[in-house]
Design an enzyme around this catalytic site. Structure first.
Site, PDB file in Angstrom:
ATOM      1  CG  HIS A   1      85.890  44.049 -23.747  1.00  0.00           C
ATOM      2  ND1 HIS A   1      85.664  45.204 -23.068  1.00  0.00           N
ATOM      3  CD2 HIS A   1      86.941  44.283 -24.545  1.00  0.00           C
ATOM      4  CE1 HIS A   1      86.561  46.093 -23.436  1.00  0.00           C
ATOM      5  NE2 HIS A   1      87.347  45.565 -24.338  1.00  0.00           N
TER       6      HIS A   1
ATOM      7  CG  ASP B   1      74.907  44.468 -23.525  1.00  0.00           C
ATOM      8  OD1 ASP B   1      75.992  43.884 -23.382  1.00  0.00           O
ATOM      9  OD2 ASP B   1      73.811  43.991 -23.178  1.00  0.00           O
TER      10      ASP B   1
HETATM   11  P1  IMP Z   1      74.164  36.949 -14.771  1.00  0.00           P
HETATM   12  O1  IMP Z   1      75.072  38.094 -14.577  1.00  0.00           O
HETATM   13  O2  IMP Z   1      74.642  35.964 -15.798  1.00  0.00           O
HETATM   14  O3  IMP Z   1      73.794  36.285 -13.471  1.00  0.00           O
HETATM   15  O4  IMP Z   1      72.774  37.504 -15.367  1.00  0.00           O
HETATM   16  C1  IMP Z   1      71.892  38.320 -14.584  1.00  0.00           C
HETATM   17  C2  IMP Z   1      71.223  39.382 -15.451  1.00  0.00           C
HETATM   18  O5  IMP Z   1      72.213  40.317 -15.879  1.00  0.00           O
HETATM   19  C3  IMP Z   1      70.572  38.854 -16.729  1.00  0.00           C
HETATM   20  O6  IMP Z   1      69.428  39.636 -17.006  1.00  0.00           O
HETATM   21  C4  IMP Z   1      71.633  39.081 -17.792  1.00  0.00           C
HETATM   22  O7  IMP Z   1      71.085  39.194 -19.071  1.00  0.00           O
HETATM   23  C5  IMP Z   1      72.238  40.397 -17.307  1.00  0.00           C
HETATM   24  N1  IMP Z   1      73.634  40.559 -17.714  1.00  0.00           N
HETATM   25  C6  IMP Z   1      74.723  39.954 -17.183  1.00  0.00           C
HETATM   26  N2  IMP Z   1      75.844  40.363 -17.798  1.00  0.00           N
HETATM   27  C7  IMP Z   1      75.468  41.236 -18.735  1.00  0.00           C
HETATM   28  C8  IMP Z   1      76.190  42.045 -19.684  1.00  0.00           C
HETATM   29  O8  IMP Z   1      77.431  42.013 -19.792  1.00  0.00           O
HETATM   30  N3  IMP Z   1      75.425  42.856 -20.465  1.00  0.00           N
HETATM   31  C9  IMP Z   1      74.090  42.928 -20.346  1.00  0.00           C
HETATM   32  N4  IMP Z   1      73.374  42.214 -19.490  1.00  0.00           N
HETATM   33  C10 IMP Z   1      74.053  41.373 -18.679  1.00  0.00           C
END
Ligand code: IMP
Length: 477
Positions: free
Chosen positions: A59, A30
């Site tokens: 995005h 982010d």
């Molecule tokens: P997952 O990728 O959905 O399995 O989430 C795993 C961790 O990565 C969690 O803490 C999410 O909040 C973080 N996360 C996944 N994608 C993003 C993103 O695009 N931006 C920020 N955090 C992310």
């Protein structure tokens, strides 16, 4: 899109003679990669590739006259009609229905898919992955890591467990059934039912599936300019991040290149995006410079949304719109209590997840983590959200971690270490207004000082800054 002369000049200054450029995030996601992927995708690249993650990313892309949040399509997709190639690379995990919804939205607004390809080696996220992810990992209140609930973790588990379904199998029903039968042993679903449900999606997507590895290398050998669009952030990397509080892909330069079918040695310029002078993290896990420390962490674990915070802090709003310069927000930012300062900064900068809407945790810029990122992604960085810092009377730059009575500048990604350290800060006076400034030497000298200290501590080189959300609010150094 036709770009003007000054845009061409400044892009040339940024990318110099690079042919392959990667835009990745050096923090916990982010950081505003989208602005630079869009900028380079629209005005520089011939080929735009996303290689990691899936619909866990968010995005914002301009579609027609509106801004839309896309989770899968690459940022250059609206440039398809201008002959740009967009690719979903082999490292991606794709939910078919979500992808088609995004494609339909683009098509409704006049977009085309004549040069759009999906790697036959990218894999599929099924609804059973999403259900499993929601039950196991999404809710921090129930001990999960706070995943985005998009099924990404379970789908990658199946990839490494040799049960994953590649996009290429959509053209081979016998092999598809065999692979799904392996997954059914884990998730207990009816294979025929899943095959019947995905059939209409598969029919629509099969024409875009191909061997993108060969395509990317042919484009590269033909001298085409290639943009690798990162997702998530380095500190969330399954290899380099604060494991197990990580995503399941590798959003580093290496992972981003590999996911596109290339390798890091093919990348001429890696631009690491750094939110500055504060940073954010969404989901559970250590965050040494978090403003408000454990109180903020515990509060954010309850996953407040924007509307709940606006209600709780008495900020007037209409729909999801509010004035981020409301005096009540300014009061929060200047509160003597760090917890409220964190809430104020979140509201001022509108730090709520594009995918989940969750409040992002807010902390000070961390040069220890920045030095770690430089060691992995290289020295070139772009600072974003610098205009938000204009509203801060005081800036804290973390220049070391105190542990066992001594200070270290070495980041270790394990949570025991990161939860055990006490951040050491250098404090600077605020730097004042930066909006409307269009060259580096025109920035306030106080900001020059803070940037110079960040560069010294991290060993990085600030190549550009973003001083507002618009494309032209960008300063190339
Ligand atoms: P997952 O990728 O959905 O399995 O989430 C795993 C961790 O990565 C969690 O803490 C999410 O909040 C973080 N996360 C996944 N994608 C993003 C993103 O695009 N931006 C920020 N955090 C992310």
């Amino acid at each position: 899109m036709i770009c003007n002369f000054s845009q061409v000049m400044s892009i040339d200054r940024l990318v110099k003679d690079a042919q392959v450029v990667a835009v990745v995030c050096n923090q916990w996601g982010d950081t505003g990669k989208g602005k630079f992927s869009d900028y380079l995708g629209a005005n520089w690249a011939d080929v735009i590739i996303r290689g990691t993650g899936g619909a866990n990313a968010g995005h914002t892309v301009k579609v027609g006259d509106l801004w839309r949040v896309f989770h899968l399509l690459p940022s250059g997709i609206m440039e398809d009609a201008n002959g740009k190639t967009n690719i979903l690379g082999q490292g991606m995990e794709i939910h078919l229905e979500t992808l088609l919804e995004e494609m339909d939205e683009v098509a409704r607004n006049g977009g085309t898919f004549d040069n759009f390809y999906i790697s036959d080696k990218a894999q599929i996220v099924f609804n059973h992955h999403i259900e499993y992810d929601k039950q196991r990992h999404m809710s921090m209140a129930n001990g999960g890591i706070g995943s985005t609930g998009r099924g990404i973790g379970p789908a990658y588990e199946d990839r490494t467990g040799r049960r994953g379904v590649e996009m290429g199998l959509l053209c081979d029903p016998v092999a598809l059934r065999e692979r799904l039968e392996k997954q059914a042993k884990k998730y207990d679903f009816d294979v025929s039912e899943v095959m019947r449900k995905i059939e209409p999606f598969a029919q629509r997507l099969v024409p875009y599936i191909r061997d993108t590895f060969t395509l990317v290398h042919e484009k590269k050998e033909a001298g085409k300019k290639i943009l690798l669009e990162g997702a998530q952030g380095l500190l969330l990397s399954v290899n380099d991040g604060s494991y197990p509080y990580v995503t399941s892909s590798d959003p580093s330069l290496d992972g981003t290149a590999k996911g596109a079918g290339l390798s890091a040695k093919d990348v001429d310029l890696c631009l690491g995006i750094v939110k500055f002078p504060f940073m954010t993290r969404v989901g559970g896990g250590p965050f040494p410079t978090e403003i408000g420390g454990h109180a903020s962490e515990a509060y954010c674990a309850s996953e407040p949304t924007l509307l709940q915070e606006l209600e709780a802090f008495g900020i007037p709003y209409k729909g999801k719109k509010y004035n981020s310069h409301d005096p009540r927000i300014t009061e929060l930012i200047n509160s003597p209590h760090p917890f409220f300062r964190g809430v104020g900064l979140r509201l001022l900068s509108v730090e709520y997840g594009a995918t989940t809407g969750r409040a992002r945790r807010v902390g000070w810029i961390d040069a220890v983590a920045g030095r770690y990122a430089r060691r992995i992604n290289g020295p070139d960085v772009i600072l974003t959200k610098v205009d938000i810092g204009s509203h801060l009377g005081e800036i804290q730059l973390c220049d070391g971690y105190e542990i066992d009575g001594h200070i270290t500048q070495n980041f270790k990604s394990n949570p025991r270490f990161l939860y055990g350290v006490e951040p050491h800060f250098a404090t600077f006076d605020g730097y004042g207004d930066v909006r409307g400034i269009d060259e580096y030497k025109g920035l306030p000298s106080q900001l020059h000082r803070i940037i110079a200290e960040y560069e010294r501590l991290t060993g990085s080189n600030v190549a550009a800054l973003s001083v507002g959300p618009d494309r032209d609010e960008t300063i190339i150094r």
